[in-house]
Design a protein around this motif. Structure first.
Motif, PDB file in Angstrom:
ATOM      1  N   LEU A   1       6.358  -9.791 -12.131  1.00 14.84           N
ATOM      2  CA  LEU A   1       6.941  -9.494 -13.436  1.00 14.84           C
ATOM      3  C   LEU A   1       5.785  -9.187 -14.378  1.00 14.84           C
ATOM      4  N   ILE A   2       5.713  -7.954 -14.840  1.00 15.33           N
ATOM      5  CA  ILE A   2       4.599  -7.542 -15.683  1.00 15.33           C
ATOM      6  C   ILE A   2       5.130  -6.816 -16.919  1.00 15.33           C
ATOM      7  N   THR A   3       4.228  -6.536 -17.856  1.00 12.03           N
ATOM      8  CA  THR A   3       4.544  -5.674 -18.990  1.00 12.03           C
ATOM      9  C   THR A   3       3.744  -4.384 -18.844  1.00 12.03           C
ATOM     10  N   TYR A   4       4.070  -3.407 -19.665  1.00  9.83           N
ATOM     11  CA  TYR A   4       3.304  -2.157 -19.652  1.00  9.83           C
ATOM     12  C   TYR A   4       1.855  -2.385 -20.059  1.00  9.83           C
ATOM     13  N   ALA A   5       1.607  -3.480 -20.775  1.00 17.93           N
ATOM     14  CA  ALA A   5       0.226  -3.792 -21.146  1.00 17.93           C
ATOM     15  C   ALA A   5      -0.617  -4.124 -19.924  1.00 17.93           C
ATOM     16  N   THR A   6       0.022  -4.484 -18.799  1.00 21.62           N
ATOM     17  CA  THR A   6      -0.717  -4.684 -17.558  1.00 21.62           C
ATOM     18  C   THR A   6      -1.308  -3.363 -17.075  1.00 21.62           C
ATOM     19  N   ILE A   7      -0.608  -2.268 -17.345  1.00 16.87           N
ATOM     20  CA  ILE A   7      -1.095  -0.934 -16.991  1.00 16.87           C
ATOM     21  C   ILE A   7      -2.191  -0.500 -17.951  1.00 16.87           C
ATOM     22  N   ASP A   8      -1.952  -0.722 -19.248  1.00 17.09           N
ATOM     23  CA  ASP A   8      -2.955  -0.399 -20.269  1.00 17.09           C
ATOM     24  C   ASP A   8      -2.739  -1.319 -21.464  1.00 17.09           C
TER      25      ASP A   8
ATOM     26  N   SER B   1       0.827  -1.204   0.000  1.00 15.20           N
ATOM     27  CA  SER B   1       0.000   0.000   0.000  1.00 15.20           C
ATOM     28  C   SER B   1       0.861   1.253   0.000  1.00 15.20           C
ATOM     29  N   ASN B   2       2.178   1.071   0.166  1.00 17.37           N
ATOM     30  CA  ASN B   2       3.125   2.186   0.154  1.00 17.37           C
ATOM     31  C   ASN B   2       4.322   1.819  -0.730  1.00 17.37           C
ATOM     32  N   PRO B   3       4.073   1.599  -2.033  1.00 22.42           N
ATOM     33  CA  PRO B   3       5.138   1.086  -2.900  1.00 22.42           C
ATOM     34  C   PRO B   3       6.299   2.055  -3.078  1.00 22.42           C
ATOM     35  N   GLU B   4       6.062   3.365  -2.934  1.00 24.00           N
ATOM     36  CA  GLU B   4       7.150   4.333  -3.105  1.00 24.00           C
ATOM     37  C   GLU B   4       8.284   4.084  -2.107  1.00 24.00           C
ATOM     38  N   GLU B   5       7.956   3.532  -0.936  1.00 22.91           N
ATOM     39  CA  GLU B   5       8.973   3.278   0.082  1.00 22.91           C
ATOM     40  C   GLU B   5       9.264   1.797   0.280  1.00 22.91           C
ATOM     41  N   GLU B   6       8.339   0.940  -0.120  1.00 24.55           N
ATOM     42  CA  GLU B   6       8.473  -0.479   0.223  1.00 24.55           C
ATOM     43  C   GLU B   6       8.780  -1.378  -0.973  1.00 24.55           C
ATOM     44  N   GLU B   7       8.763  -0.825  -2.184  1.00 18.26           N
ATOM     45  CA  GLU B   7       9.040  -1.640  -3.366  1.00 18.26           C
ATOM     46  C   GLU B   7      10.005  -0.916  -4.304  1.00 18.26           C
ATOM     47  N   ILE B   8      10.723  -1.708  -5.075  1.00 18.42           N
ATOM     48  CA  ILE B   8      11.613  -1.238  -6.125  1.00 18.42           C
ATOM     49  C   ILE B   8      11.095  -1.785  -7.451  1.00 18.42           C
ATOM     50  N   ILE B   9      11.123  -0.951  -8.492  1.00 25.48           N
ATOM     51  CA  ILE B   9      10.804  -1.427  -9.840  1.00 25.48           C
ATOM     52  C   ILE B   9      12.089  -1.408 -10.669  1.00 25.48           C
ATOM     53  N   VAL B  10      12.405  -2.542 -11.286  1.00 27.31           N
ATOM     54  CA  VAL B  10      13.583  -2.638 -12.135  1.00 27.31           C
ATOM     55  C   VAL B  10      13.150  -2.510 -13.589  1.00 27.31           C
ATOM     56  N   HIS B  11      13.794  -1.576 -14.311  1.00 28.75           N
ATOM     57  CA  HIS B  11      13.488  -1.317 -15.719  1.00 28.75           C
ATOM     58  C   HIS B  11      14.569  -1.917 -16.618  1.00 28.75           C
ATOM     59  N   THR B  12      14.177  -2.201 -17.849  1.00 28.16           N
ATOM     60  CA  THR B  12      15.131  -2.657 -18.847  1.00 28.16           C
ATOM     61  C   THR B  12      14.681  -2.144 -20.209  1.00 28.16           C
ATOM     62  N   ASP B  13      15.410  -2.534 -21.273  1.00 30.26           N
ATOM     63  CA  ASP B  13      15.089  -2.064 -22.618  1.00 30.26           C
ATOM     64  C   ASP B  13      14.088  -2.964 -23.333  1.00 30.26           C
ATOM     65  N   TYR B  14      13.346  -3.744 -22.597  1.00 27.12           N
ATOM     66  CA  TYR B  14      12.281  -4.568 -23.152  1.00 27.12           C
ATOM     67  C   TYR B  14      10.996  -4.234 -22.406  1.00 27.12           C
ATOM     68  N   ASN B  15       9.895  -4.706 -22.932  1.00 28.01           N
ATOM     69  CA  ASN B  15       8.594  -4.377 -22.349  1.00 28.01           C
ATOM     70  C   ASN B  15       8.316  -5.249 -21.132  1.00 28.01           C
ATOM     71  N   PHE B  16       9.128  -5.035 -20.084  1.00 25.41           N
ATOM     72  CA  PHE B  16       8.950  -5.727 -18.813  1.00 25.41           C
ATOM     73  C   PHE B  16       9.219  -4.767 -17.663  1.00 25.41           C
ATOM     74  N   LEU B  17       8.528  -4.984 -16.560  1.00 25.27           N
ATOM     75  CA  LEU B  17       8.795  -4.303 -15.298  1.00 25.27           C
ATOM     76  C   LEU B  17       8.853  -5.372 -14.215  1.00 25.27           C
ATOM     77  N   GLN B  18       9.876  -5.298 -13.375  1.00 28.34           N
ATOM     78  CA  GLN B  18      10.007  -6.260 -12.282  1.00 28.34           C
ATOM     79  C   GLN B  18       9.847  -5.521 -10.954  1.00 28.34           C
TER      80      GLN B  18
ATOM     81  N   GLY C   1       3.588  -4.522 -26.951  1.00 30.80           N
ATOM     82  CA  GLY C   1       4.523  -4.337 -28.056  1.00 30.80           C
ATOM     83  C   GLY C   1       5.956  -4.441 -27.615  1.00 30.80           C
ATOM     84  N   PHE C   2       6.853  -3.938 -28.471  1.00 29.80           N
ATOM     85  CA  PHE C   2       8.291  -4.008 -28.243  1.00 29.80           C
ATOM     86  C   PHE C   2       8.804  -2.635 -27.818  1.00 29.80           C
ATOM     87  N   GLY C   3      10.123  -2.504 -27.863  1.00 31.88           N
ATOM     88  CA  GLY C   3      10.692  -1.204 -27.532  1.00 31.88           C
ATOM     89  C   GLY C   3      10.756  -1.005 -26.034  1.00 31.88           C
ATOM     90  N   ILE C   4      10.472   0.152 -25.574  1.00 28.66           N
ATOM     91  CA  ILE C   4      10.527   0.610 -24.188  1.00 28.66           C
ATOM     92  C   ILE C   4      11.978   0.972 -23.831  1.00 28.66           C
TER      93      ILE C   4
END
Length: 569
Positions: A211-218, A182-199, A223-226
């Motif tokens: 492990l999600i993709t940006y398509a989970t958000i919308d 409920s407080n991800p800004e302080e309790e979680e880390i998001i790892v980014h890369t050059d593919y359509n994934f967020l960890q 797709g590719f890129g990111i």
């Protein structure tokens, strides 16, 4: 006369790894937090957590019982990732680290093949000639691994950029672990890369959770890129990125990252072919998408990803300027061919002569005919084909963005307003409170790579009868540049210590000057037995404090400092 080979790509074996420095080999981890021995004086105002990505595995077992040869990852970008966390409190430094890629190892032992994205030469290719001919190496020729279905949180290799967490929509992945904070800004880390994934990882234990993709958000963000460096507008609560659809359409989009959950604000298709970029730029009012002359050709999946990125000689480098409010393209500018990986900062301002709005975009530019990071194979580190290409800090000017007499379809000129010639800089960072601030002054960066490090005992390369390149460290020094005066500073470790990584600047609370703070970097000791966190004075890069790590830090590209509560009044 025949042109020299730009870089080497021969396969590095486990035997060859003896010529690779310790920070580019398999390294240990410290899952339980420990207190670091320190020297010098760590500022007591420094309160919070410094989180970095690192590489901790290059050799991948392909069987539980050791009956098959190990695979060897072949590129600096491909080492299996880990997260490293330094916690600062009352002048003390505490440290822990953890793997965020154990699922890749589990699957490799089960399947006899490495399944994850690989930028460099495919580690599976040579296995075809070493394994039982009756065994099946499905997808052994595919570098751009495109998984189907749900993955566990640690089954892809994400090791480029860690950042604060944000509220994310629920997913239906049965492999997700734990509960969303409920407080991800302080309790979680998001790892980014050059593919359509967020960890998503736990901010303290560093354990992967989702492990999600940006398509989970919308769904429209499938797709590719990111790019791995989506710039943040902290004032508006927006972050920006790009995506390439399966139809080949390249779009820039804005996310409301402060929303609960984060949501898509706008998405704009750009009128240009797809390309590869590693970072975008922003000013106060605008998003600037810089189209590298690097076409991403995925027609042949047997190529390494670094070879799918095809340089377009002679092509213009395009700057698309989009309004942050609605994503409307308000101008397009072109510069003679150059390429870049990292933007530094950007800002818009009123030109006192024309009374029109201009934009300055600062980045590390390359004038070359191939992508520089193809050089960062382990084979080219062992046996450099020629000196590494270097980035140059350059300021590009986009004039008259709000000129009413120009159509948004007219192509303006992006001109060089300023630069630092013969002063290599890459992996740049600034005082983040000066992001988009007009005429900010200071940039910190690594100051070149492949240079000598006097006194080091860390082996780099094959020291034979013919020494092609005197190379003492993968990264050579820390550099600082002042846009206002043109002055530069450098710092290189002494007493044989070597290889400082990306510098991260942290502003002192209540600082009155832009460079009043400390710069954090990590080096390896003279004998290569452990790494050291170093704090430098932000003004003159003199060393002020050290903290010894319990093991070698497997070199990774980026890190983030997360301020503790109350650090900044």
């Amino acid at each position: 006369m025949k042109e020299p080979v730009a870089y080497n790509t021969f396969f590095v074996t486990e035997e060859d790894l003896k010529s690779v420095p310790p920070y580019m080999k398999d390294t240990a981890l410290t899952p339980q937090e420990v207190k670091c021995p320190t020297s010098g004086t760590w500022p007591k105002w420094l309160a919070g957590e410094f989180v970095r990505v690192g590489n901790y595995k290059y050799t991948i077992p392909l069987a539980e019982d050791g009956s098959k040869p190990n695979a060897v990852l072949q590129h600096f970008f491909d080492g299996l990732g880990s997260l490293h966390r330094f916690r600062f409190a009352n002048g003390e430094v505490h440290y822990n680290s953890n793997s965020n890629t154990e699922g890749v190892l589990r699957n490799a032992k089960r399947d006899g093949i490495v399944k994850t994205h690989m930028f460099g030469p495919n580690a599976n290719t040579s296995l075809k000639y070493a394994q039982d001919p009756c065994s099946s190496l499905l997808g052994e020729s595919q570098s751009l691994y495109m998984p189907a279905g749900h993955l566990a949180p640690d089954e892809m290799n994400l090791q480029v950029m860690p950042r604060r967490g944000m509220h994310l929509a629920k997913d239906d992945n049965p492999h997700s672990r734990g509960t969303a904070s409920s407080n991800p800004e302080e309790e979680e880390i998001i790892v980014h890369t050059d593919y359509n994934f967020l960890q998503v990882c736990d901010a303290k234990s560093l354990e992967p959770k989702r492990l999600i993709t940006y398509a989970t958000i919308d769904p429209s963000l499938a797709g590719f890129g990111i790019c791995a460096h989506p710039p943040k507008d902290r004032k508006r609560g927006l972050t920006f990125n790009y995506v390439i659809s399966e139809k080949g359409e390249l779009s820039v989009f804005a996310l409301n990252y402060k929303g609960k959950p984060a949501s898509l604000v706008w998405k704009t298709i750009l009128p240009c072919p797809p390309c590869y970029i590693h970072s975008l730029a922003i000013s106060d009012k605008y998003v600037i998408f810089i189209r590298n002359p690097l076409n991403m050709d995925v027609s042949d999946m047997s190529k390494p990803v670094m070879e799918m990125i095809e340089f377009e000689p002679g092509a213009k480098t395009l700057f698309f300027v989009l309004d942050k409010k609605d994503g409307k393209i308000v101008g397009t500018f072109a510069a003679p061919n150059f390429m870049f990986f990292h933007s530094v900062n950007g800002y818009d301002y009123i030109d006192p002569q024309t009374r029109l709005e201009n934009i300055h975009v600062d980045l590390c530019s390359y004038d070359c005919d191939y992508t520089p990071y193809r050089e960062y194979t382990l084979s080219n580190t062992i046996d450099p084909a020629r000196p590494f290409l270097e980035g140059t800090l350059v300021r590009y000017e986009l004039a008259g963005v709000n000129d009413a007499e120009k159509s948004d379809k007219d192509e303006g000129r992006a001109t060089v307003a300023q630069g630092f010639r013969d002063f290599p800089m890459e992996i740049p960072r600034i005082n983040k409170t000066y992001s988009t601030v007009p005429f900010y002054r200071y940039v910190y960066a690594t100051g070149g790579n492949g240079g000598p490090s006097p006194g080091t005992l860390v082996p780099v390369g094959r020291l034979g009868k013919i020494l092609k390149c005197v190379q003492g460290a993968f990264f050579n020094r820390i550099a600082k540049a002042d846009w206002q005066t043109g002055k530069t500073w450098t710092w290189q470790p002494e007493n044989g210590d070597s290889c400082p990584c990306e510098p991260v600047f942290i502003q002192r609370p209540e600082a009155a000057e832009e460079d009043d703070g400390v710069v954090l970097t990590i080096i390896i000791n003279r004998g290569g037995t452990h790494s050291i966190l170093v704090a430098l004075d932000g003004k003159d890069l003199t060393e002020i404090a050290r903290a010894d790590m319990p093991q070698v830090y497997g070199l990774g590209p980026h890190g983030s400092f997360i301020e503790g509560k109350g650090m900044y009044p």
